[in-house]
Design an enzyme around this catalytic site. Structure first.
Site, PDB file in Angstrom:
ATOM      1  N   GLY A  48       0.824  -1.208   0.000  1.00 16.22           N
ATOM      2  CA  GLY A  48       0.000   0.000   0.000  1.00 16.22           C
ATOM      3  C   GLY A  48       0.854   1.253   0.000  1.00 16.22           C
ATOM      4  N   LYS A  74       9.899 -16.363  14.479  1.00 18.64           N
ATOM      5  CA  LYS A  74       8.880 -15.600  13.754  1.00 18.64           C
ATOM      6  C   LYS A  74       8.733 -14.157  14.253  1.00 18.64           C
ATOM      7  N   ARG A  92      -3.110  -7.861  12.232  1.00 15.22           N
ATOM      8  CA  ARG A  92      -4.197  -8.843  12.432  1.00 15.22           C
ATOM      9  C   ARG A  92      -4.952  -8.565  13.728  1.00 15.22           C
ATOM     10  N   GLN A 152     -25.455  -8.888   3.065  1.00 13.08           N
ATOM     11  CA  GLN A 152     -26.870  -8.997   3.459  1.00 13.08           C
ATOM     12  C   GLN A 152     -27.456  -7.601   3.688  1.00 13.08           C
ATOM     13  N   GLU A 201      -3.004  -9.552   4.811  1.00 17.05           N
ATOM     14  CA  GLU A 201      -2.513 -10.072   6.102  1.00 17.05           C
ATOM     15  C   GLU A 201      -2.705 -11.575   6.225  1.00 17.05           C
ATOM     16  N   SER A 252     -10.960 -24.960  13.284  1.00 14.30           N
ATOM     17  CA  SER A 252     -10.472 -23.603  13.588  1.00 14.30           C
ATOM     18  C   SER A 252     -11.620 -22.597  13.594  1.00 14.30           C
TER      19      SER A 252
HETATM   20  C1  LIG Z   1      -3.213  11.648   9.320  1.00 15.62           C
HETATM   21  C2  LIG Z   1      -4.196  10.590   9.600  1.00 15.62           C
HETATM   22  C3  LIG Z   1      -3.569   9.423  10.261  1.00 15.62           C
HETATM   23  C4  LIG Z   1      -4.432   8.253  10.124  1.00 15.62           C
HETATM   24  C5  LIG Z   1      -3.742   6.973  10.530  1.00 15.62           C
HETATM   25  C6  LIG Z   1      -4.451   5.855   9.934  1.00 15.62           C
HETATM   26  C7  LIG Z   1      -3.981   4.554  10.418  1.00 15.62           C
HETATM   27  C8  LIG Z   1      -4.363   3.556   9.398  1.00 15.62           C
HETATM   28  C9  LIG Z   1      -4.557   2.280  10.046  1.00 15.62           C
HETATM   29  C10 LIG Z   1      -5.084   1.248   9.476  1.00 15.62           C
HETATM   30  C11 LIG Z   1      -5.397   1.147   8.049  1.00 15.62           C
HETATM   31  C12 LIG Z   1      -5.431  -0.272   7.742  1.00 15.62           C
HETATM   32  C13 LIG Z   1      -5.071  -0.490   6.362  1.00 15.62           C
HETATM   33  C14 LIG Z   1      -4.639  -1.897   6.223  1.00 15.62           C
HETATM   34  C15 LIG Z   1      -4.248  -2.086   4.828  1.00 15.62           C
HETATM   35  C16 LIG Z   1      -3.873  -3.477   4.521  1.00 15.62           C
HETATM   36  C17 LIG Z   1      -2.507  -3.862   4.903  1.00 15.62           C
HETATM   37  C18 LIG Z   1      -2.174  -5.163   4.283  1.00 15.62           C
HETATM   38  C19 LIG Z   1      -0.745  -5.422   4.435  1.00 15.62           C
HETATM   39  C20 LIG Z   1      -0.311  -6.830   4.032  1.00 15.62           C
HETATM   40  O1  LIG Z   1      -1.042  -7.616   3.530  1.00 15.62           O
HETATM   41  S1  LIG Z   1       1.300  -7.188   4.396  1.00 15.62           S
HETATM   42  C21 LIG Z   1       1.586  -8.812   3.821  1.00 15.62           C
HETATM   43  C22 LIG Z   1       0.901  -9.826   4.671  1.00 15.62           C
HETATM   44  N1  LIG Z   1       1.317 -11.144   4.289  1.00 15.62           N
HETATM   45  C23 LIG Z   1       0.955 -12.219   4.941  1.00 15.62           C
HETATM   46  O2  LIG Z   1       0.189 -12.136   5.877  1.00 15.62           O
HETATM   47  C24 LIG Z   1       1.583 -13.502   4.515  1.00 15.62           C
HETATM   48  C25 LIG Z   1       0.918 -14.691   5.151  1.00 15.62           C
HETATM   49  N2  LIG Z   1       1.867 -15.721   5.399  1.00 15.62           N
HETATM   50  C26 LIG Z   1       2.425 -15.934   6.609  1.00 15.62           C
HETATM   51  O3  LIG Z   1       2.184 -15.186   7.555  1.00 15.62           O
HETATM   52  C27 LIG Z   1       3.359 -17.094   6.730  1.00 15.62           C
HETATM   53  O4  LIG Z   1       3.983 -17.422   5.601  1.00 15.62           O
HETATM   54  C28 LIG Z   1       2.642 -18.323   7.296  1.00 15.62           C
HETATM   55  C29 LIG Z   1       2.219 -17.989   8.727  1.00 15.62           C
HETATM   56  C30 LIG Z   1       1.403 -18.729   6.493  1.00 15.62           C
HETATM   57  C31 LIG Z   1       3.601 -19.525   7.299  1.00 15.62           C
HETATM   58  O5  LIG Z   1       4.837 -19.113   7.741  1.00 15.62           O
HETATM   59  P1  LIG Z   1       6.086 -20.099   7.792  1.00 15.62           P
HETATM   60  O6  LIG Z   1       7.257 -19.289   8.127  1.00 15.62           O
HETATM   61  O7  LIG Z   1       6.134 -20.908   6.550  1.00 15.62           O
HETATM   62  O8  LIG Z   1       5.727 -20.970   9.023  1.00 15.62           O
HETATM   63  P2  LIG Z   1       5.088 -22.433   9.186  1.00 15.62           P
HETATM   64  O9  LIG Z   1       6.042 -23.479   8.729  1.00 15.62           O
HETATM   65  O10 LIG Z   1       3.726 -22.490   8.633  1.00 15.62           O
HETATM   66  O11 LIG Z   1       4.986 -22.494  10.757  1.00 15.62           O
HETATM   67  C32 LIG Z   1       6.173 -22.681  11.548  1.00 15.62           C
HETATM   68  C33 LIG Z   1       5.865 -22.248  12.960  1.00 15.62           C
HETATM   69  O12 LIG Z   1       5.846 -20.841  13.017  1.00 15.62           O
HETATM   70  C34 LIG Z   1       4.650 -20.418  13.638  1.00 15.62           C
HETATM   71  N3  LIG Z   1       4.309 -19.077  13.122  1.00 15.62           N
HETATM   72  C35 LIG Z   1       4.045 -18.713  11.861  1.00 15.62           C
HETATM   73  N4  LIG Z   1       3.791 -17.390  11.811  1.00 15.62           N
HETATM   74  C36 LIG Z   1       3.900 -16.939  13.065  1.00 15.62           C
HETATM   75  C37 LIG Z   1       3.749 -15.647  13.656  1.00 15.62           C
HETATM   76  N5  LIG Z   1       3.389 -14.576  12.946  1.00 15.62           N
HETATM   77  N6  LIG Z   1       3.945 -15.526  14.975  1.00 15.62           N
HETATM   78  C38 LIG Z   1       4.270 -16.606  15.730  1.00 15.62           C
HETATM   79  N7  LIG Z   1       4.425 -17.860  15.226  1.00 15.62           N
HETATM   80  C39 LIG Z   1       4.244 -18.010  13.918  1.00 15.62           C
HETATM   81  C40 LIG Z   1       3.648 -21.467  13.266  1.00 15.62           C
HETATM   82  O13 LIG Z   1       2.522 -21.432  14.103  1.00 15.62           O
HETATM   83  C41 LIG Z   1       4.495 -22.699  13.423  1.00 15.62           C
HETATM   84  O14 LIG Z   1       4.554 -23.003  14.788  1.00 15.62           O
HETATM   85  P3  LIG Z   1       4.673 -24.534  15.238  1.00 15.62           P
HETATM   86  O15 LIG Z   1       5.822 -25.129  14.518  1.00 15.62           O
HETATM   87  O16 LIG Z   1       3.389 -25.169  14.844  1.00 15.62           O
HETATM   88  O17 LIG Z   1       4.843 -24.435  16.710  1.00 15.62           O
HETATM   89  C1  LIG Z   2      -5.938  -4.566  -0.591  1.00 12.96           C
HETATM   90  C2  LIG Z   2      -4.635  -5.282  -0.408  1.00 12.96           C
HETATM   91  C3  LIG Z   2      -3.592  -4.639   0.223  1.00 12.96           C
HETATM   92  C4  LIG Z   2      -2.363  -5.278   0.369  1.00 12.96           C
HETATM   93  N1  LIG Z   2      -1.339  -4.612   0.957  1.00 12.96           N
HETATM   94  C5  LIG Z   2      -0.128  -5.203   1.055  1.00 12.96           C
HETATM   95  C6  LIG Z   2       0.968  -4.511   1.622  1.00 12.96           C
HETATM   96  O1  LIG Z   2       0.846  -3.366   2.047  1.00 12.96           O
HETATM   97  N2  LIG Z   2       2.170  -5.117   1.684  1.00 12.96           N
HETATM   98  C7  LIG Z   2       2.346  -6.388   1.242  1.00 12.96           C
HETATM   99  O2  LIG Z   2       3.461  -6.901   1.329  1.00 12.96           O
HETATM  100  N3  LIG Z   2       1.316  -7.086   0.717  1.00 12.96           N
HETATM  101  C8  LIG Z   2       0.095  -6.527   0.612  1.00 12.96           C
HETATM  102  N4  LIG Z   2      -0.969  -7.226   0.073  1.00 12.96           N
HETATM  103  C9  LIG Z   2      -0.759  -8.592  -0.391  1.00 12.96           C
HETATM  104  C10 LIG Z   2      -1.435  -9.628   0.502  1.00 12.96           C
HETATM  105  O3  LIG Z   2      -0.831  -9.679   1.763  1.00 12.96           O
HETATM  106  C11 LIG Z   2      -1.396 -11.008  -0.170  1.00 12.96           C
HETATM  107  O4  LIG Z   2      -2.130 -10.910  -1.366  1.00 12.96           O
HETATM  108  C12 LIG Z   2      -1.996 -12.045   0.751  1.00 12.96           C
HETATM  109  O5  LIG Z   2      -1.122 -12.318   1.820  1.00 12.96           O
HETATM  110  C13 LIG Z   2      -2.375 -13.346   0.031  1.00 12.96           C
HETATM  111  O6  LIG Z   2      -1.278 -13.897  -0.588  1.00 12.96           O
HETATM  112  P1  LIG Z   2      -1.293 -14.336  -2.136  1.00 12.96           P
HETATM  113  O7  LIG Z   2      -1.757 -13.194  -2.932  1.00 12.96           O
HETATM  114  O8  LIG Z   2       0.037 -14.923  -2.367  1.00 12.96           O
HETATM  115  O9  LIG Z   2      -2.397 -15.480  -2.214  1.00 12.96           O
HETATM  116  P2  LIG Z   2      -2.182 -16.978  -2.671  1.00 12.96           P
HETATM  117  O10 LIG Z   2      -1.381 -17.691  -1.628  1.00 12.96           O
HETATM  118  O11 LIG Z   2      -1.690 -17.051  -4.049  1.00 12.96           O
HETATM  119  O12 LIG Z   2      -3.675 -17.506  -2.578  1.00 12.96           O
HETATM  120  C14 LIG Z   2      -4.400 -18.095  -3.681  1.00 12.96           C
HETATM  121  C15 LIG Z   2      -5.165 -19.332  -3.201  1.00 12.96           C
HETATM  122  O13 LIG Z   2      -4.249 -20.341  -2.816  1.00 12.96           O
HETATM  123  C16 LIG Z   2      -4.611 -20.877  -1.558  1.00 12.96           C
HETATM  124  N5  LIG Z   2      -3.391 -21.293  -0.839  1.00 12.96           N
HETATM  125  C17 LIG Z   2      -2.168 -20.717  -0.861  1.00 12.96           C
HETATM  126  N6  LIG Z   2      -1.316 -21.374  -0.040  1.00 12.96           N
HETATM  127  C18 LIG Z   2      -2.004 -22.391   0.500  1.00 12.96           C
HETATM  128  C19 LIG Z   2      -1.694 -23.417   1.447  1.00 12.96           C
HETATM  129  N7  LIG Z   2      -0.494 -23.524   1.971  1.00 12.96           N
HETATM  130  N8  LIG Z   2      -2.659 -24.290   1.781  1.00 12.96           N
HETATM  131  C20 LIG Z   2      -3.897 -24.188   1.239  1.00 12.96           C
HETATM  132  N9  LIG Z   2      -4.250 -23.232   0.354  1.00 12.96           N
HETATM  133  C21 LIG Z   2      -3.338 -22.344  -0.006  1.00 12.96           C
HETATM  134  C22 LIG Z   2      -5.301 -19.720  -0.834  1.00 12.96           C
HETATM  135  O14 LIG Z   2      -6.154 -20.196   0.199  1.00 12.96           O
HETATM  136  C23 LIG Z   2      -6.061 -19.062  -1.986  1.00 12.96           C
HETATM  137  O15 LIG Z   2      -7.290 -19.758  -2.160  1.00 12.96           O
HETATM  138  C24 LIG Z   2      -2.194  -6.606  -0.098  1.00 12.96           C
HETATM  139  C25 LIG Z   2      -3.265  -7.263  -0.729  1.00 12.96           C
HETATM  140  C26 LIG Z   2      -4.475  -6.614  -0.877  1.00 12.96           C
HETATM  141  C27 LIG Z   2      -5.598  -7.330  -1.562  1.00 12.96           C
END
Ligand SMILES: CCCCCCCC/C=C\CCCCCCCCCC(=O)SCCNC(=O)CCNC(=O)[C@H](O)C(C)(C)COP(=O)(O)OP(=O)(O)OC[C@H]1O[C@@H](n2cnc3c(N)ncnc32)[C@H](O)[C@@H]1OP(=O)(O)O
Ligand SMILES: Cc1cc2nc3c(=O)[nH]c(=O)nc-3n(C[C@H](O)[C@H](O)[C@H](O)COP(=O)(O)OP(=O)(O)OC[C@H]3O[C@@H](n4cnc5c(N)ncnc54)[C@H](O)[C@@H]3O)c2cc1C
Length: 654
Positions: A191, A285, A295, A404, A434, A533
């Site tokens: 963003g 992590k 989140r 809805q 996220e 979950s």
């Molecule tokens: C002037 C005015 C001012 C105004 C101010 C305004 C303020 C504005 C405020 C708000 C506006 C809001 C706007 C919001 C806009 C949107 C923002 C969006 C941003 C993004 O999307 S950023 C990108 C986000 N991306 C993701 O979320 C990616 C998702 N993927 C993952 O998180 C990870 O890959 C995964 C969790 C799915 C897997 O990770 P991985 O490393 O492969 O780990 P695993 O093998 O699955 O698990 C291993 C182990 O680790 C534990 N674990 C994983 N993640 C975490 C964690 N985060 N914390 C702690 N532990 C973690 C997991 O549970 C496993 O544990 P175990 O081995 O089972 O014990």
């Molecule tokens: C409005 C908006 C704002 C954003 N802002 C930011 C930002 O500021 N910074 C940033 O870095 N990113 C940002 N993103 C990106 C966002 O975080 C990712 O798009 C999001 O994390 C999903 O990842 P992906 O696109 O790789 O989805 P994918 O992983 O490609 O998902 C596609 C499909 O695959 C499935 N899938 C993927 N992996 C698995 C698995 N292991 N098991 C089962 N199913 C699976 C999913 O469930 C889904 O159905 C933004 C996205 C949006 C829409």
């Protein structure tokens, strides 16, 4: 309740709404104090008043009539104006106050510093060491620089371990060399990265001596601080229009042999010394902390989006008359239909339940943050599990509720005059950003499976999974005596969640025993695991709602919250069971329940949801202000369609 106590009553309002407000059995201000917490409720009123007094902070025209460029400019103009007043209006260190100010002034469509506040600053707070904080955090808080969080790539978002952006340490020069080696490695989505930011925290795979050490965070300057021109070795731009959020410039980024100093890696936890020695973080992590921060805050944000949609549709349902229940009488308000009540009221209950769950997730985040400062990493896993589940369930159900609410407004709900389209588009984005919802469910699933294992080993898990060890309790609503109270509902809920979690765990065990690899066995069970979950999270929301209601002191407010709790528990438990009994109880308070969200017209941006209920005359005004009505014949019509028709006519005469 006597009418004069209802804070929402005003002279000159549509009498249909006044009639509703007079029926309230409680003081809407007192319920607002419960919904937001009394401090935030008071601050929101003060913030709304402060904004009223600054005309430059008001919308210049309705956002849906603006082009994308105009929206981006309008948001930038408001941010600039706000920057002059902001510290007089809010306490910038209070996220929820600042977020309320943002929603009231700029709205939900995004703005140039959303990610700066939502992730850039939290990432610095969570991952920069003290020296780095002195260098960047203070400047960021003063908005001398604007930053974002650049993690997702064109080819990978969910699977962070496969991010392709690299940060290779060059010992000789004590620098990292950042590269986007492939097309799929371009950062994509961050963003405000397209046009607004001059800095980003870039997540890249760290490489030292050819050894891959996983994703780490690096501070990268994207643009010159004076000219705002793109820095060398960087290519950057906007990714184009989106379903919603079009005031925001989500961007792409290509890094080509970009050299940054060693100290630009955020080093509060993981460290790289000058000679290239790598020191692991105390918890693997911790680098994901900014995501957990967002989140945990998304839950209240989505409760609010649901509240926006429901207050629009509930008020509108009380001024819209359509059809008859008794053919001898007048047309009824559409709110009188049983189906309309079933469509809206369970979601009103959910909006309250989600807001309470969100307050709890923020509280838990703050507790975890403080315990981490004291060197304790124990709470990280619990919070990750809780917020992964809540984020996924609440964004999904909020999206359903908003849709809805839109349908409950009939045709006018489809017009952007209702603003429902934007609320929905913004709401459902939360299902994806996220962490994609179904993936985050699996993160909670891992945690639940571990809890089941510990129960099977004879241990007693504590906290939110304690119920998994309570096998053998009475489990069905059929066993319930009437009026046994909510505790019995909660126990039935626990039973269902526990049964599903054990079922998923047993199935996983069966596949593992059959010789499948752990990963394959896991994939074969993910539908069952995600169901577990989902149930676990819905149980958490219900329990939290129940406990929250027990704390309410004002008896009138407590009574209406109990009505909502009752409806919520039944609806959640029996799927379609929002019975007439609950509907009848909620009906007289419907408008006051949504008035208690104290959403101002400025914040709503909806003609249908107007507080005064004067919908139709304003819909007509809205239509007249459309750009397309500024000319009797559109220039594009003259250019294309008219010649086409003239030509067709000419051809037919020949
Ligand atoms: C002037 C005015 C001012 C105004 C101010 C305004 C303020 C504005 C405020 C708000 C506006 C809001 C706007 C919001 C806009 C949107 C923002 C969006 C941003 C993004 O999307 S950023 C990108 C986000 N991306 C993701 O979320 C990616 C998702 N993927 C993952 O998180 C990870 O890959 C995964 C969790 C799915 C897997 O990770 P991985 O490393 O492969 O780990 P695993 O093998 O699955 O698990 C291993 C182990 O680790 C534990 N674990 C994983 N993640 C975490 C964690 N985060 N914390 C702690 N532990 C973690 C997991 O549970 C496993 O544990 P175990 O081995 O089972 O014990
Ligand atoms: C409005 C908006 C704002 C954003 N802002 C930011 C930002 O500021 N910074 C940033 O870095 N990113 C940002 N993103 C990106 C966002 O975080 C990712 O798009 C999001 O994390 C999903 O990842 P992906 O696109 O790789 O989805 P994918 O992983 O490609 O998902 C596609 C499909 O695959 C499935 N899938 C993927 N992996 C698995 C698995 N292991 N098991 C089962 N199913 C699976 C999913 O469930 C889904 O159905 C933004 C996205 C949006 C829409």
């Amino acid at each position: 309740m006597s009418a004069h106590l209802n804070a929402a009553l005003r002279e000159g309002d549509n009498p249909e709404l006044t009639e509703e407000r007079r029926k309230a059995t409680f003081d809407t201000r007192k319920l607002a104090d419960e919904f937001f917490g009394s401090h935030l409720a008071r601050r929101r009123r003060e913030i709304a008043k402060a904004i009223d007094a600054i005309p430059e902070l008001h919308d210049t025209k309705p956002l849906p009539f603006m082009t994308r460029e105009e929206k981006v400019e309008e948001a930038a103009r408001k941010v600039f104006t706000l920057s002059k007043h902001i510290t007089d209006i809010v306490d910038l260190s209070n996220n929820r106050e600042t977020q309320s100010l943002n929603e009231m002034v700029i709205g939900i469509e995004g703005m140039p510093i959303s990610l700066h506040f939502a992730m850039f600053i939290p990432a610095l707070q969570g991952q920069a060491d003290d020296e780095q904080k002195r260098e960047w955090l203070d400047r960021a808080i003063r908005m001398e620089i604007i930053g974002t969080y650049a993690q997702t790539e064109l080819g990978h978002g969910t699977n962070l371990r496969m991010l392709e952006t690299t940060a290779t340490y060059d010992k000789q020069n004590k620098e990292f060399i950042l590269n986007s080696p492939t097309l799929t490695s371009l950062k994509w989505w961050p963003g405000n990265m397209g046009k607004s930011c001059n800095y980003a925290i870039v997540v890249a795979n760290l490489i030292i001596d050819d050894k891959l050490l996983g994703p780490h965070s690096f501070m990268v300057q994207l643009r010159d601080e004076n000219s705002h021109e793109t820095m060398p070795n960087i290519q950057i731009g906007d990714i184009g229009p989106k379903m919603a959020y079009n005031s925001s410039d989500n961007g792409f980024l290509k890094l080509s042999n970009l050299r940054i100093p060693r100290r630009n890696m955020l080093m509060k936890h993981a460290k790289v010394q000058e000679d290239g020695t790598y020191k692991k973080p105390p918890h693997e992590k911790l680098a994901y902390s900014a995501m957990v921060h967002v989140r945990s805050h998304m839950i209240t944000q989505h409760a609010m989006l649901l509240a926006y949609a429901l207050s629009i549709s509930t008020r509108y349902s009380c001024i819209r008359r359509q059809g008859y229940i008794d053919p001898k009488k007048d047309e009824v308000k559409v709110i009188e239909y049983q189906t309309q009540q079933h469509r809206l009221f369970p979601h009103i209950a959910r909006a309250y339940a989600f807001a309470f769950a969100g307050t709890e997730s923020i509280r838990k985040f703050e507790i975890m943050k403080r315990s981490l400062e004291a060197g304790n990493i124990e709470l990280i896993a619990d919070l990750h599990a809780l917020t992964s589940g809540l984020k996924a369930v609440v964004t999904y159900l909020a999206g359903q509720g908003i849709e809805q609410a839109r349908q409950a407004c009939g045709g006018h709900g489809y017009s952007m005059a209702s603003y429902m389209g934007e609320i929905y588009g913004v709401g459902i984005a939360g299902c994806t950003y996220e962490g994609e919802n179904l993936v985050m469910m699996q993160q909670l699933g891992r945690y639940l499976i571990k809890a089941v294992k510990s129960v099977k080993e004879g241990k007693k898990p504590t906290g939110y999974v304690a119920y998994l060890a309570h096998a053998g309790q009475r489990h069905s609503l059929i066993d319930c005596r009437p009026n046994e109270g909510y505790a019995e509902h909660i126990r039935a809920f626990e039973h269902i969640a526990r049964r599903q979690t054990f079922r998923a765990a047993e199935r996983l065990q069966k596949y593992e025993n059959s010789g499948l690899s752990t990963e394959q066995a896991w994939n074969n069970c993910t539908v069952e695991l995600n169901r577990a979950s989902r149930l676990h999270t819905r149980l958490f929301i219900a329990c939290n709602f129940y406990e929250r209601v027990l704390d309410v002191e004002d008896m009138a407010v407590r009574e209406v919250l109990e009505d909502l709790l009752h409806l919520h528990l039944n609806y959640e438990l029996i799927d379609i069971a929002s019975y007439a009994l609950e509907a009848k109880k909620i009906r007289p308070n419907a408008v006051s329940l949504v008035d208690s969200w104290e959403i101002t017209d400025r914040e709503h941006r909806s003609v249908l949801g107007r507080r005064d209920g004067h919908v139709y005359e304003n819909l007509f005004k809205w239509a007249k202000s459309s750009d397309l009505n500024q000319n009797d014949v559109l220039p594009s019509h003259k250019k294309h369609l008219l010649p086409m028709m003239l030509n067709a006519r000419k051809q037919s005469k020949l």
